[in-house]
Design a protein around this motif. Structure first.
Motif, PDB file in Angstrom:
ATOM      1  N   ASP A   1      -2.018  15.647  -0.247  1.00 25.50           N
ATOM      2  CA  ASP A   1      -3.403  15.262   0.059  1.00 25.50           C
ATOM      3  C   ASP A   1      -4.214  15.031  -1.205  1.00 25.50           C
ATOM      4  O   ASP A   1      -5.014  14.086  -1.274  1.00 25.50           O
ATOM      5  N   LEU A   2      -4.002  15.861  -2.194  1.00 28.23           N
ATOM      6  CA  LEU A   2      -4.742  15.706  -3.451  1.00 28.23           C
ATOM      7  C   LEU A   2      -4.356  14.411  -4.162  1.00 28.23           C
ATOM      8  O   LEU A   2      -5.211  13.738  -4.745  1.00 28.23           O
ATOM      9  N   VAL A   3      -3.085  14.048  -4.094  1.00 28.40           N
ATOM     10  CA  VAL A   3      -2.633  12.789  -4.698  1.00 28.40           C
ATOM     11  C   VAL A   3      -3.264  11.603  -3.967  1.00 28.40           C
ATOM     12  O   VAL A   3      -3.762  10.662  -4.599  1.00 28.40           O
ATOM     13  N   MET A   4      -3.273  11.644  -2.616  1.00 28.50           N
ATOM     14  CA  MET A   4      -3.877  10.546  -1.849  1.00 28.50           C
ATOM     15  C   MET A   4      -5.361  10.412  -2.183  1.00 28.50           C
ATOM     16  O   MET A   4      -5.867   9.308  -2.429  1.00 28.50           O
ATOM     17  N   GLN A   5      -6.056  11.534  -2.239  1.00 24.02           N
ATOM     18  CA  GLN A   5      -7.483  11.515  -2.552  1.00 24.02           C
ATOM     19  C   GLN A   5      -7.724  10.947  -3.953  1.00 24.02           C
ATOM     20  O   GLN A   5      -8.602  10.114  -4.150  1.00 24.02           O
TER      21      GLN A   5
ATOM     22  N   SER B   1      -3.985  12.431   5.859  1.00 22.78           N
ATOM     23  CA  SER B   1      -4.240  13.120   4.601  1.00 22.78           C
ATOM     24  C   SER B   1      -5.675  12.893   4.120  1.00 22.78           C
ATOM     25  O   SER B   1      -6.367  13.833   3.720  1.00 22.78           O
ATOM     26  N   LEU B   2      -6.114  11.633   4.164  1.00 20.16           N
ATOM     27  CA  LEU B   2      -7.487  11.325   3.721  1.00 20.16           C
ATOM     28  C   LEU B   2      -8.517  12.009   4.609  1.00 20.16           C
ATOM     29  O   LEU B   2      -9.530  12.518   4.131  1.00 20.16           O
ATOM     30  N   LEU B   3      -8.256  12.057   5.902  1.00 19.98           N
ATOM     31  CA  LEU B   3      -9.174  12.748   6.825  1.00 19.98           C
ATOM     32  C   LEU B   3      -9.213  14.244   6.513  1.00 19.98           C
ATOM     33  O   LEU B   3     -10.279  14.863   6.520  1.00 19.98           O
ATOM     34  N   ALA B   4      -8.059  14.829   6.223  1.00 20.65           N
ATOM     35  CA  ALA B   4      -8.017  16.273   5.922  1.00 20.65           C
ATOM     36  C   ALA B   4      -8.783  16.606   4.644  1.00 20.65           C
ATOM     37  O   ALA B   4      -9.406  17.658   4.556  1.00 20.65           O
ATOM     38  N   THR B   5      -8.765  15.707   3.681  1.00 21.43           N
ATOM     39  CA  THR B   5      -9.497  15.995   2.439  1.00 21.43           C
ATOM     40  C   THR B   5     -10.990  15.735   2.622  1.00 21.43           C
ATOM     41  O   THR B   5     -11.809  16.325   1.924  1.00 21.43           O
ATOM     42  N   CYS B   6     -11.344  14.877   3.571  1.00 23.57           N
ATOM     43  CA  CYS B   6     -12.770  14.602   3.823  1.00 23.57           C
ATOM     44  C   CYS B   6     -13.421  15.680   4.678  1.00 23.57           C
ATOM     45  O   CYS B   6     -14.612  15.954   4.527  1.00 23.57           O
ATOM     46  N   ILE B   7     -12.681  16.279   5.585  1.00 22.01           N
ATOM     47  CA  ILE B   7     -13.237  17.273   6.508  1.00 22.01           C
ATOM     48  C   ILE B   7     -13.642  18.540   5.776  1.00 22.01           C
ATOM     49  O   ILE B   7     -14.685  19.110   6.033  1.00 22.01           O
TER      50      ILE B   7
ATOM     51  N   LEU C   1       0.829  -1.210   0.000  1.00 23.55           N
ATOM     52  CA  LEU C   1       0.000   0.000   0.000  1.00 23.55           C
ATOM     53  C   LEU C   1       0.859   1.254   0.000  1.00 23.55           C
ATOM     54  O   LEU C   1       0.628   2.177  -0.792  1.00 23.55           O
ATOM     55  N   LEU C   2       1.869   1.292   0.847  1.00 24.25           N
ATOM     56  CA  LEU C   2       2.719   2.477   0.937  1.00 24.25           C
ATOM     57  C   LEU C   2       3.533   2.694  -0.335  1.00 24.25           C
ATOM     58  O   LEU C   2       3.743   3.829  -0.752  1.00 24.25           O
ATOM     59  N   VAL C   3       3.953   1.610  -0.962  1.00 24.86           N
ATOM     60  CA  VAL C   3       4.655   1.746  -2.251  1.00 24.86           C
ATOM     61  C   VAL C   3       3.696   2.300  -3.302  1.00 24.86           C
ATOM     62  O   VAL C   3       4.040   3.201  -4.062  1.00 24.86           O
ATOM     63  N   HIS C   4       2.479   1.774  -3.323  1.00 22.95           N
ATOM     64  CA  HIS C   4       1.475   2.234  -4.292  1.00 22.95           C
ATOM     65  C   HIS C   4       1.134   3.713  -4.098  1.00 22.95           C
ATOM     66  O   HIS C   4       0.924   4.442  -5.067  1.00 22.95           O
ATOM     67  N   LEU C   5       1.088   4.158  -2.851  1.00 23.18           N
ATOM     68  CA  LEU C   5       0.691   5.535  -2.566  1.00 23.18           C
ATOM     69  C   LEU C   5       1.866   6.513  -2.499  1.00 23.18           C
ATOM     70  O   LEU C   5       1.655   7.697  -2.267  1.00 23.18           O
TER      71      LEU C   5
END
Length: 109
Positions: free
Chosen positions: A66-70, A102-108, A37-41
């Motif tokens: 954050d935008l890349v993770m989202q 990061s995912l939480l920050a983009t969801c909030i 997962l970490l390699v993929h992200l």
């Protein structure tokens, strides 16, 4: 189990099958799943600091990381199921802290 069903309902049957195989094969060794997962992200963008998030939130994050993770999660919704599986293994889940933050920050926002 209900959460699994809720997350799996939007996936193709092939994706669901692949996730079940992943869980069966790597369940005893979640570190391999986290490694993949970490390699993929992985991204070359810097990870925002806690202080940067404190200044930003509750506004939507515009940091490149954050935008890349989202984007990656939106492109591959099965990643949420992988994260759900990892979340049951605290030590491995902690390795994903920057991604989760990061995912939480983009969801909030």
């Amino acid at each position: 189990a209900a959460v699994d069903g809720d997350l799996l309902c939007g996936l193709s049957s092939a994706s669901v099958h692949a996730l079940h195989i992943l869980r069966e094969c790597f369940g005893p060794a979640p570190s391999l799943i986290v490694d993949a997962l970490l390699v993929h992200l992985a991204t070359h963008h810097p990870v925002p600091s806690i202080d940067q998030y404190k200044e930003l939130l509750p506004k939507r994050s515009g940091y490149e990381f954050d935008l890349v993770m989202q984007t990656r999660v939106m492109e591959s919704p099965a990643l949420l199921c992988v994260i759900l599986h990892i979340s049951t293994h605290r030590d491995q889940f902690l390795r994903c802290w920057q991604v989760m933050r990061s995912l939480l920050a983009t969801c909030i926002g």
